[in-house]
Scaffold this motif. Structure first.
Motif, PDB file in Angstrom:
ATOM      1  N   ASN A 105      -2.037  -7.065  -5.396  1.00  0.00           N
ATOM      2  CA  ASN A 105      -2.778  -6.479  -4.024  1.00  0.00           C
ATOM      3  C   ASN A 105      -4.347  -6.535  -4.536  1.00  0.00           C
ATOM      4  O   ASN A 105      -4.613  -6.106  -5.330  1.00  0.00           O
TER       5      ASN A 105
ATOM      6  N   MET B 106       7.724   2.541   3.642  1.00  0.00           N
ATOM      7  CA  MET B 106       8.637   2.140   4.766  1.00  0.00           C
ATOM      8  C   MET B 106       8.513   0.599   4.914  1.00  0.00           C
ATOM      9  O   MET B 106       9.042  -0.202   5.501  1.00  0.00           O
TER      10      MET B 106
ATOM     11  N   SER C   8       3.415  -4.406   0.373  1.00  0.00           N
ATOM     12  CA  SER C   8       4.559  -3.585  -0.190  1.00  0.00           C
ATOM     13  C   SER C   8       5.808  -4.385  -0.760  1.00  0.00           C
ATOM     14  O   SER C   8       6.907  -3.772  -0.801  1.00  0.00           O
TER      15      SER C   8
ATOM     16  N   SER D 246       3.768  -3.034   5.814  1.00  0.00           N
ATOM     17  CA  SER D 246       2.752  -3.702   5.662  1.00  0.00           C
ATOM     18  C   SER D 246       2.377  -5.036   6.271  1.00  0.00           C
ATOM     19  O   SER D 246       3.590  -5.417   6.258  1.00  0.00           O
TER      20      SER D 246
ATOM     21  N   ALA E 297       6.114   1.230  -2.684  1.00  0.00           N
ATOM     22  CA  ALA E 297       6.489   0.875  -1.356  1.00  0.00           C
ATOM     23  C   ALA E 297       7.129   2.128  -0.679  1.00  0.00           C
ATOM     24  O   ALA E 297       7.706   3.087  -1.194  1.00  0.00           O
TER      25      ALA E 297
ATOM     26  N   SER F 241       6.088   4.693   9.768  1.00  0.00           N
ATOM     27  CA  SER F 241       5.263   4.533   8.533  1.00  0.00           C
ATOM     28  C   SER F 241       5.235   5.909   7.655  1.00  0.00           C
ATOM     29  O   SER F 241       5.316   6.861   8.143  1.00  0.00           O
TER      30      SER F 241
ATOM     31  N   GLY G 270      -2.268   4.355  -8.519  1.00  0.00           N
ATOM     32  CA  GLY G 270      -1.522   5.351  -8.842  1.00  0.00           C
ATOM     33  C   GLY G 270      -0.346   5.476  -7.795  1.00  0.00           C
ATOM     34  O   GLY G 270      -0.596   4.898  -6.732  1.00  0.00           O
TER      35      GLY G 270
ATOM     36  N   LEU H 238       9.595   4.792  -2.461  1.00  0.00           N
ATOM     37  CA  LEU H 238       9.361   6.241  -2.402  1.00  0.00           C
ATOM     38  C   LEU H 238      10.137   6.955  -1.139  1.00  0.00           C
ATOM     39  O   LEU H 238       9.984   7.885  -0.818  1.00  0.00           O
TER      40      LEU H 238
HETATM   41  C1  LIG Z   1       3.971  -3.082  14.558  1.00  0.00           C
HETATM   42  C2  LIG Z   1       2.937  -2.698  13.599  1.00  0.00           C
HETATM   43  C3  LIG Z   1       1.903  -1.870  13.789  1.00  0.00           C
HETATM   44  C4  LIG Z   1       1.073  -1.468  13.103  1.00  0.00           C
HETATM   45  N1  LIG Z   1      -0.176  -0.828  13.566  1.00  0.00           N
HETATM   46  C5  LIG Z   1      -1.005  -0.093  12.493  1.00  0.00           C
HETATM   47  C6  LIG Z   1      -1.879   0.640  12.907  1.00  0.00           C
HETATM   48  O1  LIG Z   1      -2.313   0.741  14.244  1.00  0.00           O
HETATM   49  N2  LIG Z   1      -2.844   1.240  12.012  1.00  0.00           N
HETATM   50  C7  LIG Z   1      -2.686   0.864  10.758  1.00  0.00           C
HETATM   51  O2  LIG Z   1      -3.550   1.422  10.001  1.00  0.00           O
HETATM   52  N3  LIG Z   1      -1.649   0.010  10.384  1.00  0.00           N
HETATM   53  C8  LIG Z   1      -0.834  -0.312  11.149  1.00  0.00           C
HETATM   54  N4  LIG Z   1       0.407  -1.057  10.669  1.00  0.00           N
HETATM   55  C9  LIG Z   1       0.386  -1.355   9.216  1.00  0.00           C
HETATM   56  C10 LIG Z   1       1.187  -0.385   8.429  1.00  0.00           C
HETATM   57  O3  LIG Z   1       2.251   0.126   9.409  1.00  0.00           O
HETATM   58  C11 LIG Z   1       0.427   0.985   8.072  1.00  0.00           C
HETATM   59  O4  LIG Z   1      -0.566   0.749   7.194  1.00  0.00           O
HETATM   60  C12 LIG Z   1       1.417   2.249   7.251  1.00  0.00           C
HETATM   61  O5  LIG Z   1       0.687   2.959   7.420  1.00  0.00           O
HETATM   62  C13 LIG Z   1       2.139   1.476   6.229  1.00  0.00           C
HETATM   63  O6  LIG Z   1       3.119   2.654   5.666  1.00  0.00           O
HETATM   64  P1  LIG Z   1       4.472   2.193   5.182  1.00  0.00           P
HETATM   65  O7  LIG Z   1       5.110   3.380   4.872  1.00  0.00           O
HETATM   66  O8  LIG Z   1       5.152   1.258   5.730  1.00  0.00           O
HETATM   67  O9  LIG Z   1       3.685   1.478   3.662  1.00  0.00           O
HETATM   68  P2  LIG Z   1       4.218   0.058   3.126  1.00  0.00           P
HETATM   69  O10 LIG Z   1       4.001  -1.013   3.985  1.00  0.00           O
HETATM   70  O11 LIG Z   1       5.506   0.349   2.207  1.00  0.00           O
HETATM   71  O12 LIG Z   1       2.993  -0.059   1.694  1.00  0.00           O
HETATM   72  C14 LIG Z   1       1.702  -0.365   2.247  1.00  0.00           C
HETATM   73  C15 LIG Z   1       0.935  -0.164   0.768  1.00  0.00           C
HETATM   74  O13 LIG Z   1       0.775   1.062   0.412  1.00  0.00           O
HETATM   75  C16 LIG Z   1       1.398   1.108  -0.755  1.00  0.00           C
HETATM   76  N5  LIG Z   1       2.039   2.426  -0.924  1.00  0.00           N
HETATM   77  C17 LIG Z   1       3.100   2.880  -0.410  1.00  0.00           C
HETATM   78  N6  LIG Z   1       3.494   4.127  -0.512  1.00  0.00           N
HETATM   79  C18 LIG Z   1       2.675   4.578  -1.715  1.00  0.00           C
HETATM   80  C19 LIG Z   1       2.444   5.500  -2.130  1.00  0.00           C
HETATM   81  N7  LIG Z   1       3.571   6.460  -2.232  1.00  0.00           N
HETATM   82  N8  LIG Z   1       1.855   5.569  -3.514  1.00  0.00           N
HETATM   83  C20 LIG Z   1       0.870   4.567  -3.629  1.00  0.00           C
HETATM   84  N9  LIG Z   1       0.891   3.533  -2.889  1.00  0.00           N
HETATM   85  C21 LIG Z   1       1.678   3.333  -1.703  1.00  0.00           C
HETATM   86  C22 LIG Z   1       2.034   0.077  -1.070  1.00  0.00           C
HETATM   87  O14 LIG Z   1       2.075  -0.483  -2.555  1.00  0.00           O
HETATM   88  C23 LIG Z   1       1.346  -0.901  -0.118  1.00  0.00           C
HETATM   89  O15 LIG Z   1       0.187  -1.523  -0.818  1.00  0.00           O
HETATM   90  C24 LIG Z   1       1.241  -1.651  11.592  1.00  0.00           C
HETATM   91  C25 LIG Z   1       2.527  -2.271  11.092  1.00  0.00           C
HETATM   92  C26 LIG Z   1       3.194  -2.864  12.010  1.00  0.00           C
HETATM   93  C27 LIG Z   1       4.337  -3.885  11.665  1.00  0.00           C
END
Ligand SMILES: Cc1cc2nc3c(=O)[nH]c(=O)nc-3n(C[C@H](O)[C@H](O)[C@H](O)COP(=O)(O)OP(=O)(O)OC[C@H]3O[C@@H](n4cnc5c(N)ncnc54)[C@H](O)[C@@H]3O)c2cc1C
Length: 448
Positions: free
Chosen positions: A446, A57, A65, A60, A55, A123, A193, A75
């Motif tokens: 997932n 931030m 996550s 998702s 996970a 993110s 991975g 992470l």
């Molecule tokens: C208000 C809002 C707006 C958003 N707008 C967009 C948008 O415009 N475009 C978009 O694409 N998404 C959007 N999202 C979705 C999300 O924010 C993005 O996909 C973001 O990039 C996920 O990053 P995160 O760090 O929060 O990942 P997380 O939510 O923590 O994880 C997402 C996925 O990635 C995996 N993961 C996380 N880190 C790793 C790692 N280091 N190695 C392997 N797997 C990992 C997790 O297992 C999970 O499957 C939005 C979400 C919100 C709440």
């Protein structure tokens, strides 16, 4: 040393929710601070056959996550931006770095990190890679995938490997999907991975960008304008975003800088082509006297806030109904852009027939990719909305579309994947998963 797995209730609860509205409390949480610690956590999990869900931030929207099984591997502490090479236009970052921070660092060097999910300030880089995040400017620059040059990955065995793009322009050695292993991990949602580091390519920062808010009296004209703008030889938008009447209303309440009524298209263009945009707007019955121009970084940031207000408001509205089993239901489908008006009209008709409130519809019209946000106030409404979404997705797939263009599949959209992918396609995906994660410990639930 933080390779240990914490099992205190308060820590487990801190990692039990993301933006999906789902809630899963992990059995333990690991918060490693180095690549070696990530390797150790995964190695121990593999020995014990314990599931591990990476996970970042936790923004998702699909429950990807969070997990109720085994260890939640956060992470976040792996956050340094390692170095930036101005000449090579590359930045090397740890998985937990925040996308917005990397962007600012690149901009200070006169460079652009192109991926721009609306959530970029919340993110992580690892999350953006694992979801192949994209945004408004994907229209011009492509999604995250196009900008990932290399990844360092901790595999399900705990072993660490580096994959780098070949740079080859011709390659006939074996199956195409084995040519660029970097691509296996982009969009893999933690199932193949753990990405611990990545090298991202950067572009020259554009000298001048203007944004235009173009109001239209109705959806048909606005979306016909979007098609014309994509196919024009006089305007070259880097984004083409649509806001329906309900989305305009939300944006108006939060920022005020939008039309008084009707729908709106927001465009951004590098360089000066205002006259060409106005001419095209006029041809498509836009209310040209009310076009608003955003010129300069500060003005563009305001436009971005207006855009962000819509999903943020809808998330708030959804959370207000959680106690009654309701939530926001967000679709993420896309169709070939020429069919967008037909697809939105079809989804509105399905909602009307089911007697549910119309979705707030906004987003990346230039890519044929709107977001539709419904609010379920209770369990019954949730079920009715999900039926409408499923019917919408069936029609979208029949139009050559996808059930998820941006936010991945996670746990929430798993049941809809077979609407799009055939048993053969799903079988090949399962073989890749088995090869890289034979014990099935990475991010269970997932995608599959
Ligand atoms: C208000 C809002 C707006 C958003 N707008 C967009 C948008 O415009 N475009 C978009 O694409 N998404 C959007 N999202 C979705 C999300 O924010 C993005 O996909 C973001 O990039 C996920 O990053 P995160 O760090 O929060 O990942 P997380 O939510 O923590 O994880 C997402 C996925 O990635 C995996 N993961 C996380 N880190 C790793 C790692 N280091 N190695 C392997 N797997 C990992 C997790 O297992 C999970 O499957 C939005 C979400 C919100 C709440």
């Amino acid at each position: 040393m933080s390779a240990r797995v914490e099992t205190d209730d308060d820590i487990r609860l801190m990692f039990a929710a993301d933006a999906s509205g789902l809630r899963y409390v992990p059995e333990g949480v690991a918060r490693p601070e180095s690549v070696e610690e990530v390797m150790e956590v995964v190695r121990r999990a593999a020995d014990a056959k314990t599931p591990v869900t990476p996970a970042g931030m936790q923004t998702s929207t699909t429950g990807a996550s969070i997990t109720g099984e085994g260890v939640l591997l956060s992470l976040r502490a792996l956050s340094p931006i390692i170095d930036i090479d101005r000449q090579a236009r590359l930045v090397r970052v740890s998985a937990g770095a925040i996308l917005g921070d990397v962007k600012r660092l690149a901009a200070a060097e006169g460079l652009l990190l192109a991926p721009d999910p609306t959530s970029e300030e919340e993110s992580s880089v690892g999350g953006a890679i694992a979801c192949n995040a994209s945004g408004a400017r994907t229209l011009k620059y492509g999604a995250t995938r196009e900008h990932v040059q290399s990844v360092k990955v901790v595999l399900a065995s705990g072993e660490v490997v580096d994959f780098r793009r070949s740079g080859l322009e011709k390659n006939t050695a074996g199956y195409a999907f084995a040519h660029e292993p970097v691509d296996w991990f982009v969009g893999s949602e933690g199932t193949l991975g753990v990405v611990v580091e990545a090298e991202l390519s950067l572009l020259p920062l554009p000298e001048r960008v203007i944004g235009l808010e173009i109001p239209f009296a109705n959806e048909r004209d606005a979306l016909a304008f979007v098609v014309a703008a994509r196919e024009s030889s006089r305007v070259f938008p880097r984004c083409l975003e649509y806001f329906d009447e309900l989305a305009v209303e939300i944006a108006r309440n939060s920022e005020g800088l939008v039309p008084d009524s009707g729908t709106m298209v927001y465009v951004e263009q590098e360089a000066e082509t205002l006259d060409a945009w106005l001419a095209l707007s006029e041809q498509h019955n836009a209310q040209v006297d009310d076009v608003r121009v955003f010129d300069g970084e500060q003005a563009l940031a305001t436009a971005r806030r207006i855009r962000h207000a819509v999903p943020a408001t809808m998330n708030e509205r959804g959370s207000g109904h959680r106690h009654a089993g309701g939530r926001k239901v967000s679709t993420d489908w896309a169709v070939p852009y020429r069919r967008l008006h037909e697809a939105i009209t079809m989804s509105r008709e399905l909602a009307r027939q089911a007697g549910i409130a119309q979705a707030v519809t906004y987003g990346h019209a230039g890519n044929g990719h709107p977001h539709q946000n419904y609010i379920a106030r209770n369990v019954e409404e949730l079920e009715a909305i999900e039926r409408v979404v499923e019917e919408t997705l069936r029609s979208v797939v029949a139009m050559g579309g996808t059930v998820s263009a941006e936010h991945g599949i996670g746990k929430l959209k798993r049941r809809w994947l077979p609407l799009q992918l055939s048993p053969i396609e799903l079988g090949v995906m399962r073989s890749v998963k088995r090869e890289l994660d034979p014990l099935g410990i990475l991010a269970p639930g997932n995608i599959f």
